[in-house]
Design a protein around this motif. Structure first.
Motif, PDB file in Angstrom:
ATOM      1  N   GLU A  98       2.790   6.344   8.396  1.00  0.00           N
ATOM      2  CA  GLU A  98       1.428   6.861   8.508  1.00  0.00           C
ATOM      3  C   GLU A  98       0.409   5.720   8.526  1.00  0.00           C
ATOM      4  O   GLU A  98      -0.600   5.797   9.238  1.00  0.00           O
ATOM      5  CB  GLU A  98       1.161   7.836   7.369  1.00  0.00           C
ATOM      6  CG  GLU A  98       1.959   9.137   7.514  1.00  0.00           C
ATOM      7  CD  GLU A  98       1.697  10.125   6.390  1.00  0.00           C
ATOM      8  OE1 GLU A  98       0.598  10.064   5.784  1.00  0.00           O
ATOM      9  OE2 GLU A  98       2.577  10.964   6.119  1.00  0.00           O
ATOM     10  N   LEU A  99       0.681   4.669   7.768  1.00  0.00           N
ATOM     11  CA  LEU A  99      -0.217   3.504   7.792  1.00  0.00           C
ATOM     12  C   LEU A  99      -0.186   2.804   9.151  1.00  0.00           C
ATOM     13  O   LEU A  99      -1.163   2.164   9.555  1.00  0.00           O
ATOM     14  CB  LEU A  99       0.176   2.521   6.694  1.00  0.00           C
ATOM     15  CG  LEU A  99      -0.086   2.993   5.255  1.00  0.00           C
ATOM     16  CD1 LEU A  99       0.511   2.012   4.252  1.00  0.00           C
ATOM     17  CD2 LEU A  99      -1.585   3.175   5.000  1.00  0.00           C
ATOM     18  N   LYS A 118       0.830  -1.198   0.000  1.00  0.00           N
ATOM     19  CA  LYS A 118       0.000   0.000   0.000  1.00  0.00           C
ATOM     20  C   LYS A 118       0.871   1.257   0.000  1.00  0.00           C
ATOM     21  O   LYS A 118       0.583   2.231  -0.720  1.00  0.00           O
ATOM     22  CB  LYS A 118      -0.913  -0.006   1.225  1.00  0.00           C
ATOM     23  CG  LYS A 118      -1.792   1.239   1.369  1.00  0.00           C
ATOM     24  CD  LYS A 118      -2.762   1.389   0.221  1.00  0.00           C
ATOM     25  CE  LYS A 118      -3.709   2.554   0.455  1.00  0.00           C
ATOM     26  NZ  LYS A 118      -4.626   2.777  -0.692  1.00  0.00           N
ATOM     27  N   ALA A 119       1.933   1.241   0.793  1.00  0.00           N
ATOM     28  CA  ALA A 119       2.846   2.388   0.840  1.00  0.00           C
ATOM     29  C   ALA A 119       3.468   2.643  -0.527  1.00  0.00           C
ATOM     30  O   ALA A 119       3.626   3.797  -0.952  1.00  0.00           O
ATOM     31  CB  ALA A 119       3.929   2.155   1.892  1.00  0.00           C
ATOM     32  N   GLU A 172       2.141   1.974  -3.430  1.00  0.00           N
ATOM     33  CA  GLU A 172       1.113   2.562  -4.277  1.00  0.00           C
ATOM     34  C   GLU A 172       0.945   4.056  -3.980  1.00  0.00           C
ATOM     35  O   GLU A 172       0.812   4.876  -4.889  1.00  0.00           O
ATOM     36  CB  GLU A 172      -0.214   1.840  -4.068  1.00  0.00           C
ATOM     37  CG  GLU A 172      -0.223   0.395  -4.548  1.00  0.00           C
ATOM     38  CD  GLU A 172      -1.485  -0.347  -4.125  1.00  0.00           C
ATOM     39  OE1 GLU A 172      -2.370   0.295  -3.501  1.00  0.00           O
ATOM     40  OE2 GLU A 172      -1.589  -1.560  -4.404  1.00  0.00           O
ATOM     41  N   LEU A 173       0.964   4.400  -2.694  1.00  0.00           N
ATOM     42  CA  LEU A 173       0.804   5.802  -2.312  1.00  0.00           C
ATOM     43  C   LEU A 173       1.948   6.662  -2.834  1.00  0.00           C
ATOM     44  O   LEU A 173       1.754   7.829  -3.189  1.00  0.00           O
ATOM     45  CB  LEU A 173       0.723   5.916  -0.786  1.00  0.00           C
ATOM     46  CG  LEU A 173      -0.513   5.334  -0.103  1.00  0.00           C
ATOM     47  CD1 LEU A 173      -0.339   5.350   1.412  1.00  0.00           C
ATOM     48  CD2 LEU A 173      -1.765   6.112  -0.507  1.00  0.00           C
ATOM     49  N   CYS A 174       3.150   6.092  -2.895  1.00  0.00           N
ATOM     50  CA  CYS A 174       4.341   6.860  -3.248  1.00  0.00           C
ATOM     51  C   CYS A 174       4.597   6.956  -4.749  1.00  0.00           C
ATOM     52  O   CYS A 174       5.530   7.653  -5.167  1.00  0.00           O
ATOM     53  CB  CYS A 174       5.575   6.234  -2.592  1.00  0.00           C
ATOM     54  SG  CYS A 174       5.646   6.417  -0.804  1.00  0.00           S
ATOM     55  N   LYS A 222       5.247  14.577   5.136  1.00  0.00           N
ATOM     56  CA  LYS A 222       4.380  13.480   4.719  1.00  0.00           C
ATOM     57  C   LYS A 222       4.859  12.918   3.389  1.00  0.00           C
ATOM     58  O   LYS A 222       5.570  13.597   2.642  1.00  0.00           O
ATOM     59  CB  LYS A 222       2.931  13.960   4.607  1.00  0.00           C
ATOM     60  CG  LYS A 222       2.311  14.420   5.924  1.00  0.00           C
ATOM     61  CD  LYS A 222       0.873  14.848   5.722  1.00  0.00           C
ATOM     62  CE  LYS A 222       0.256  15.316   7.035  1.00  0.00           C
ATOM     63  NZ  LYS A 222       0.220  14.234   8.039  1.00  0.00           N
ATOM     64  N   TYR A 223       4.471  11.695   3.112  1.00  0.00           N
ATOM     65  CA  TYR A 223       4.959  11.032   1.904  1.00  0.00           C
ATOM     66  C   TYR A 223       4.622  11.811   0.633  1.00  0.00           C
ATOM     67  O   TYR A 223       5.350  11.765  -0.353  1.00  0.00           O
ATOM     68  CB  TYR A 223       4.390   9.614   1.805  1.00  0.00           C
ATOM     69  CG  TYR A 223       2.921   9.545   1.466  1.00  0.00           C
ATOM     70  CD1 TYR A 223       2.493   9.510   0.142  1.00  0.00           C
ATOM     71  CD2 TYR A 223       1.955   9.534   2.472  1.00  0.00           C
ATOM     72  CE1 TYR A 223       1.141   9.464  -0.167  1.00  0.00           C
ATOM     73  CE2 TYR A 223       0.610   9.488   2.167  1.00  0.00           C
ATOM     74  CZ  TYR A 223       0.202   9.453   0.853  1.00  0.00           C
ATOM     75  OH  TYR A 223      -1.127   9.421   0.548  1.00  0.00           O
ATOM     76  N   SER A 224       3.518  12.576   0.673  1.00  0.00           N
ATOM     77  CA  SER A 224       3.037  13.270  -0.516  1.00  0.00           C
ATOM     78  C   SER A 224       3.572  14.690  -0.649  1.00  0.00           C
ATOM     79  O   SER A 224       3.320  15.351  -1.665  1.00  0.00           O
ATOM     80  CB  SER A 224       1.502  13.324  -0.499  1.00  0.00           C
ATOM     81  OG  SER A 224       1.045  13.934   0.705  1.00  0.00           O
ATOM     82  N   ALA A 283       5.216   6.988   4.234  1.00  0.00           N
ATOM     83  CA  ALA A 283       3.929   6.362   3.914  1.00  0.00           C
ATOM     84  C   ALA A 283       3.645   5.179   4.837  1.00  0.00           C
ATOM     85  O   ALA A 283       2.531   5.035   5.355  1.00  0.00           O
ATOM     86  CB  ALA A 283       3.912   5.916   2.456  1.00  0.00           C
TER      87      ALA A 283
END
Length: 436
Positions: free
Chosen positions: A319-320, A34-35, A37-39, A328-330, A316
């Motif tokens: 945070e999960l 999931k991390a 995918e977020l990144c 933050k990752y974003s 990421a």
């Protein structure tokens, strides 16, 4: 041996990925996916920046006609060391500077910064930090009593604190910078949770200082920020920058060293401080260090890219797991440091021990907190690195004090950097200090 039949593992917790080499829990594996995918959008930007800066580095090598003869070192006094001089020219072009001083005998980034400060400042001058208190290891350099600090030599120190949100106080800078000899900018966050400074913000600081003091020397501690963006501070108004070669610009290959770059007249003064007044850059044997420094700066864009990916992935995943990440990752990144607020001493220790266990060197060691020179509290550090203290390699350190955050940086390759973060998360999960 069947990798899915691990003695002692409760039923239902078999490995999801049969190709995995490490025993991560299925829940953590899923969180890792999931991390990733977020990144994905951030990773694309990091790759773009690595390509841009890779071409910038290559252009400097080509323009300066680097040859194998420049990889050979000198001994003794080091007169006529063309390889050393060409390395200075390569760094200067990459960093957008008039000149550079790149030497293996800078023992760390603090040494390079200290050389710059003592090279420029004179008794009665004021050094004004426009980003609040400098980080711990600079405190003794600036204000230590009886140890040869700037204070001992009659250099005054002032500061303009950052605003509550961690951004520069431009009005405060204009009020204070009118009479100072040097304005000091710390680009990275140090042991704080404030944002690191982007090139855009550094440009605004320079503009604020120049508006009230055109002759002020603007100096930027550039550690951890090199090659993260398309420009460096000297391209937007800073007069001088300095940093370490076992961080970004050494690419994980330089064995030691540091650099100073900027205006040619100021670099010359710094060289006089490093060697002797009058000889400066003309002396200093390069020994067998040139090849590593050339190869290191050549690899640096990719090493920085790997470190940025590792930092974003760590943010990421944290945070999960329910922890705060800075940035933050974003968020846009302006240096390679990631701060994770983990909540307590036990969490900090477990995280660092997990990083160590996932390192290529000394993975069997278990770090413990200790009274580290230059710091006002115990610090735990994890760094299973090929070069001692190299923070372009995956490493983590945490003072055992509020806000109970660990500062993470590096990762020579992303696959191994990611594995190190996964190890740290698994350590915390195994000890009941984190939950998915």
């Amino acid at each position: 041996v069947c990798v899915n039949c691990i003695p002692g593992r409760p039923p239902g917790l078999e490995r999801i990925d049969k190709m995995a080499f490490f025993d991560y829990s299925p829940e953590l594996v899923e969180a890792g996916k999931k991390a990733m995918e977020l990144c994905a959008p951030q990773f694309a930007e990091f790759d773009r920046m690595a390509e841009y800066n890779g071409e910038r580095v290559l252009k400097a090598f080509i323009d300066n006609r680097i040859s194998d003869i420049h990889m050979k070192g000198t001994n003794g006094y080091g007169y006529g060391d063309d390889g050393r001089d060409k390395l200075d020219a390569v760094f200067a072009q990459i960093l957008g500077a008039e000149d550079a001083l790149v030497r293996h005998n800078f023992v760390n980034g603090t040494h390079a910064i200290t050389t710059a400060l003592f090279g420029i400042l004179r008794p009665g001058d004021e050094l004004l930090s426009v980003t609040g208190d400098p980080y711990d290891t600079m405190q003794g350099v600036i204000s230590g009593d009886g140890i040869g600090s700037l204070k001992d030599f009659g250099v005054k120190f002032g500061k303009v604190d950052l605003l509550p949100d961690g951004t520069p106080d431009y009005d405060g800078i204009k009020r204070r910078a009118g009479t100072c000899r040097m304005a000091y900018i710390q680009r990275s966050r140090g042991y704080s949770l404030r944002p690191s400074l982007s090139i855009e913000v550094i440009a605004k600081i320079c503009e604020a200082v120049r508006s009230v003091n055109p002759d002020c020397v603007i100096f930027t501690d550039n550690c951890y920020g090199e090659l993260v963006e398309e420009k460096e501070p000297v391209s937007v108004g800073a007069d001088l920058i300095a940093g370490s070669l076992i961080k970004n610009l050494g690419g994980g290959i330089a064995e030691t060293g540091g650099y100073i770059a900027g205006r040619a007249d100021l670099v010359e003064l710094c060289a006089f401080r490093l060697t002797t007044p009058g000889t400066g850059k003309e002396v200093g044997a390069s020994l067998n260090q040139l090849r590593g420094m050339y190869l290191g700066i050549f690899h640096a864009p990719e090493a920085v890219c790997a470190a940025l990916k590792t930092a974003a992935f760590a943010a990421a995943l944290a945070e999960l797991l329910g922890f705060e990440a800075f940035p933050k990752y974003s968020e846009k990144r302006t240096d390679i440091i990631e701060a994770l607020k983990l909540g307590g001493e036990k969490q900090l220790i477990a995280f660092c021990q997990g990083i160590q266990a996932g390192s290529p060197v000394d993975s069997f060691a278990s770090p413990e907190p200790w009274d580290m020179p230059g710091y006002d509290s115990q610090v735990i550090m994890a760094a299973g690195a090929f070069t001692m203290g190299a923070s372009i390699e995956l490493s983590a350190d945490a003072p055992l004090r509020e806000p109970f955050a660990v500062w993470l940086q590096g990762g020579l390759t992303f696959p191994t950097g990611k594995a190190g973060i996964m190890h740290a998360a698994q350590y915390m999960l195994d000890k009941g200090l984190a939950h998915i």
